[in-house]
Scaffold this active site. Structure first.
Site, mmCIF file in Angstrom:
data_model
loop_
_atom_site.group_PDB
_atom_site.id
_atom_site.type_symbol
_atom_site.label_atom_id
_atom_site.label_comp_id
_atom_site.label_asym_id
_atom_site.label_seq_id
_atom_site.Cartn_x
_atom_site.Cartn_y
_atom_site.Cartn_z
ATOM 1 N N GLY A 12 0.828 -1.205 0.000
ATOM 2 C CA GLY A 12 0.000 0.000 0.000
ATOM 3 C C GLY A 12 0.860 1.251 0.000
ATOM 4 O O GLY A 12 2.103 1.174 0.077
ATOM 5 N N ASP A 13 0.197 2.399 -0.137
ATOM 6 C CA ASP A 13 0.878 3.705 -0.125
ATOM 7 C C ASP A 13 1.928 3.835 -1.224
ATOM 8 O O ASP A 13 2.937 4.514 -1.058
ATOM 9 C CB ASP A 13 1.547 3.967 1.251
ATOM 10 C CG ASP A 13 0.558 3.827 2.385
ATOM 11 O OD1 ASP A 13 -0.563 4.307 2.224
ATOM 12 O OD2 ASP A 13 0.904 3.215 3.411
ATOM 13 N N GLY A 15 1.424 5.326 -3.965
ATOM 14 C CA GLY A 15 1.183 6.558 -4.732
ATOM 15 C C GLY A 15 0.163 6.324 -5.831
ATOM 16 O O GLY A 15 0.194 6.990 -6.870
ATOM 17 N N LYS A 16 -0.761 5.392 -5.582
ATOM 18 C CA LYS A 16 -1.795 5.094 -6.596
ATOM 19 C C LYS A 16 -2.667 6.308 -6.861
ATOM 20 O O LYS A 16 -3.108 6.536 -7.985
ATOM 21 C CB LYS A 16 -2.673 3.922 -6.126
ATOM 22 C CG LYS A 16 -1.936 2.611 -6.003
ATOM 23 C CD LYS A 16 -2.846 1.501 -5.528
ATOM 24 C CE LYS A 16 -3.316 1.663 -4.103
ATOM 25 N NZ LYS A 16 -2.262 1.588 -3.066
ATOM 26 N N GLY A 40 -6.617 5.899 1.543
ATOM 27 C CA GLY A 40 -6.685 7.361 1.592
ATOM 28 C C GLY A 40 -5.623 8.018 0.764
ATOM 29 O O GLY A 40 -4.507 7.521 0.667
ATOM 30 N N HIS A 41 -5.985 9.097 0.121
ATOM 31 C CA HIS A 41 -4.984 9.928 -0.525
ATOM 32 C C HIS A 41 -5.485 11.359 -0.581
ATOM 33 O O HIS A 41 -6.680 11.616 -0.506
ATOM 34 C CB HIS A 41 -4.606 9.402 -1.905
ATOM 35 C CG HIS A 41 -5.770 9.112 -2.772
ATOM 36 N ND1 HIS A 41 -6.227 7.836 -2.985
ATOM 37 C CD2 HIS A 41 -6.588 9.920 -3.459
ATOM 38 C CE1 HIS A 41 -7.267 7.880 -3.764
ATOM 39 N NE2 HIS A 41 -7.509 9.126 -4.077
ATOM 40 N N GLN A 223 -5.006 -0.286 -1.045
ATOM 41 C CA GLN A 223 -3.941 -1.063 -0.383
ATOM 42 C C GLN A 223 -2.986 -1.636 -1.452
ATOM 43 O O GLN A 223 -2.829 -1.016 -2.489
ATOM 44 C CB GLN A 223 -4.523 -2.172 0.511
ATOM 45 C CG GLN A 223 -5.216 -1.648 1.756
ATOM 46 C CD GLN A 223 -6.671 -1.272 1.532
ATOM 47 O OE1 GLN A 223 -7.406 -2.012 0.925
ATOM 48 N NE2 GLN A 223 -7.094 -0.139 2.028
ATOM 49 N N THR A 413 8.202 11.845 -10.662
ATOM 50 C CA THR A 413 9.383 12.577 -10.198
ATOM 51 C C THR A 413 9.005 13.750 -9.283
ATOM 52 O O THR A 413 9.725 14.732 -9.193
ATOM 53 C CB THR A 413 10.187 13.113 -11.403
ATOM 54 O OG1 THR A 413 9.298 13.897 -12.216
ATOM 55 C CG2 THR A 413 10.772 12.000 -12.248
#
Ligand code: IMP
Length: 445
Positions: A12-13, A15-16, A40-41, A223, A413
Site C-alpha cells: 500500500g501507499d 502513490g496510486k 486514503g490519498h 492497499q 518525479t
C-alpha cells in the site's frame, strides 16, 4: 479501448492516488472494488486539498463517473463526511456517483470491535487502521452483515437487536466498553438509508450497460498486493482482495471485460502496521527515506516503516496481477543517496530463494540479497523526459524492468500530476490506445 485495473505492488501507499488522477482522463468511469475508508490519498483541486478515502478521486474530474462497488465496506458516516466536503467545494455529484446496494455497511460496532481486538492482541497486534474493516468483512463472510440496501429494511430493528447481543458479548469478553445501543443505530441507519437513497444503484447492471455502450472503466485497487487477504503476508493483511482478481468479484464485471492492469511500484518500500518486511531499514537511511518521502499515513498519520526496493515482492505482485506495465513512483526521493540497493532474492536457511514464501516464520528469517547501485546524486524533481534522467537513474529503472518483467511506462518525479515521465510505446500505451494522448494532455508539456 480496454478497461483496466490499477493495483499497488507492495504494502500500500505506493502513490496510486496520483497515478489514478493522472490517467483518469483516459477513462469514463472509476470503480472502487474493495476496502473501505482504510485507504486514503490527498488530492489537490481548485487550490484545496481533499482527503479522499472512499470516493474515487475521479469525482474531481469533469464528468467522470465514480462507483463504489459491491466488494467494498462503506461507513455511511465516512461517506457523508467526504460528500459534504465535495458539495461544499461545488463538486457536482448528482448522476455521477453510484454506490452499490450490495456493498456492506461498516457500522460503529465494527470500529469498536476492531479497536478492542487489536488491544487484546497486545504484541501480536496487526496494526490495523482502526476503521472497523476486518469486523465489517467478517460480518459479511459470516452472513450476518447489513448491506447498504438493507439499511432501511422493515426488519432492521430485529436484525440489529440480534447483532447487538453478539457484539456486546464479544466486547464484554474483551473487557471493552459496551457497544453503541442498537436503538441508536436503528435510528441512524434509517437516516443513512434516506440520505444514501439517491446514490444507491444496482451498480453491476450500470457497469454492464456502460461497457455495452463502449465506455472505458478504470478499476482502482486500494492497499497493495502484499496486503491481500489470500496472497498477502497473512495474518498481517487487510480483509479484502486487493489484487487484480478482486476487481471482478468486487464489481460484478466479468474477467473478459478487462484488458490489463497497471501496477504502481514505489522506488523503495514502505509498510504501515506489523508484519514481515525483509528489506526494512531501521537506521539513518530508513529515517532519511521517511523524512524525504514524507512517509506518514494519510488515514492515520502513523510513520511508515521504510526500506529498499524488494523485487521478490514486486515479481510476486506482477505475477498475481498479470501486469505488463508499471508506474514507478517517488523516484526523486532517492536523488541524493550515495548508493541505492535493490533486493533480488532472499537467503533463507542457507538457500537462495527468488519467490515469496507463504510461511511467515521462514519469511522472518529471510536475509535480502542486494544488488548495489551508485546514487545519481542529482535532482530529478520534475523531470519530464525519460532521456533526461541521469544515466544511473535509467540503469536503476532498467534493472527493475528486467527483474520484475514489466515495462516502466510512468515515472513519478514529484508529488504533482505534472511531475511525471510518460513513456510512449509500452504496455500502457497499448492498453489505452488513442486515449493515451489524454494522459499526455493531463500531464501537460
Ligand atoms: P485494516 O485494513 O485497517 O484492517 O489494516 C490491516 C493492515 O493493512 C494494517 O497493516 C494496515 O496498516 C494496512 N493497511 C490498510 N489500509 C492501508 C492503506 O491504505 N495503506 C497502507 N496500509 C494499509
Amino acid at each position: 479501448m480496454a478497461n483496466a485495473i490499477i493495483v499497488g505492488m507492495q504494502w500500500g501507499d505506493e502513490g496510486k492516488g496520483k497515478i489514478v488522477d493522472l490517467i483518469c482522463p483516459a477513462f469514463d468511469a472509476v470503480v472502487r472494488f474493495q476496502g473501505g475508508h482504510n485507504a486514503g490519498h490527498t488530492v489537490r483541486f481548485a487550490d484545496r486539498h481533499f482527503s479522499l478515502h472512499l470516493i474515487p478521486s475521479g469525482i474531481l474530474h469533469g464528468d467522470t463517473r465514480c462507483v463504489l462497488g459491491n466488494g467494498m465496506v462503506v461507513s455511511p458516516e465516512a461517506f457523508f463526511a467526504e460528500l459534504d466536503r465535495l458539495v461544499e467545494a461545488g463538486v457536482e455529484t448528482a448522476g455521477r456517483l453510484f454506490v452499490s446496494d450490495r456493498a456492506h455497511a461498516l457500522l460503529p460496532w465494527h470500529v469498536e470491535l476492531d479497536r478492542a481486538r487489536e488491544e487484546a492482541r497486545g504484541v501480536h497486534a496487526i496494526g490495523t487502521t482502526s476503521r472497523g474493516i476486518g469486523p465489517a468483512y467478517e460480518a459479511k463472510a459470516s452472513r450476518h452483515g447489513l448491506r447498504l440496501g438493507d439499511l432501511g429494511s422493515s426488519d432492521l430493528e430485529a436484525k440489529l437487536r440480534v447483532e447487538h447481543a453478539r457484539v456486546a458479548a464479544e466486547l464484554a469478553a474483551l473487557g471493552a466498553p459496551e457497544p453503541t445501543p442498537d436503538g441508536d443505530l436503528a435510528r441512524l441507519s434509517r437516516e443513512w438509508a434516506e440520505r444514501l437513497e439517491p446514490f444507491l444503484a444496482d451498480t453491476e447492471v450500470a457497469l454492464a450497460e456502460w461497457i455495452e455502450e463502449g465506455a472505458s472503466l478504470l478499476f482502482e485497487g486500494a492497499q497493495g498486493a502484499l496486503l491481500d487477504l489470500d496472497h498477502g503476508t497473512y495474518p498481517y493483511v487487510t480483509s479484502s482482495s486487493s489484487t487484480a482478481g478482486g476487481a471482478c468479484t468486487g464489481s460484478g464485471v466479468p474477467p473478459t471485460a478487462i484488458g490489463g492492469s497497471l501496477g504502481v511500484l514505489k522506488a523503495y518500500t514502505t509498510r504501515v502496521g506489523a508484519g514481515p518486511f525483509p528489506t526494512e531499514l531501521e537506521d539513518d537511511t530508513g529515517d532519511y527515506l521517511r523524512r524525504r518521502g514524507n512517509e506518514f499515513g494519510t488515514t492515520t498519520g502513523r510513520p511508515r516503516r521504510c526500506g529498499w526496493l524488494d523485487t521478490v515482492v514486486a515479481r510476486y505482485a506482477r505475477r498475481l496481477n498479470g501486469t505488463g506495465s508499471l508506474a514507478l513512483t517517488k523516484m526523486d526521493v532517492l536523488d541524493h543517496l550515495d548508493e541505492i540497493r535493490v533486493c533480488t532474492a532472499y537467503e533463507i536457511d542457507g538457500e537462495t530463494v527468488r519467490s515469496l514464501p507463504a510461511d511467515l516464520a521462514k519469511l522472518g528469517r529471510a536475509k535480502p540479497v542486494y544488488r548495489t547501485f551508485p546514487g545519481w546524486q542529482q535532482d530529478t524533481v520534475g523531470v519530464l523526459e525519460y532521456d533526461q534522467l541521469p544515466k544511473p537513474a535509467r540503469d536503476y529503472v532498467r534493472f527493475i524492468e528486467d527483474e520484475v518483467g514489466a515495462r516502466v511506462d510512468l515515472v513519478s518525479t514529484g508529488p504533482r500530476r505534472e511531475e511525471t515521465i510518460v513513456r510512449e510505446g509500452g504496455a500502457l500505451h497499448d492498453l489505452l490506445g488513442e486515449r493515451f494522448t489524454n494522459v499526455l494532455d493531463a500531464r501537460g508539456a
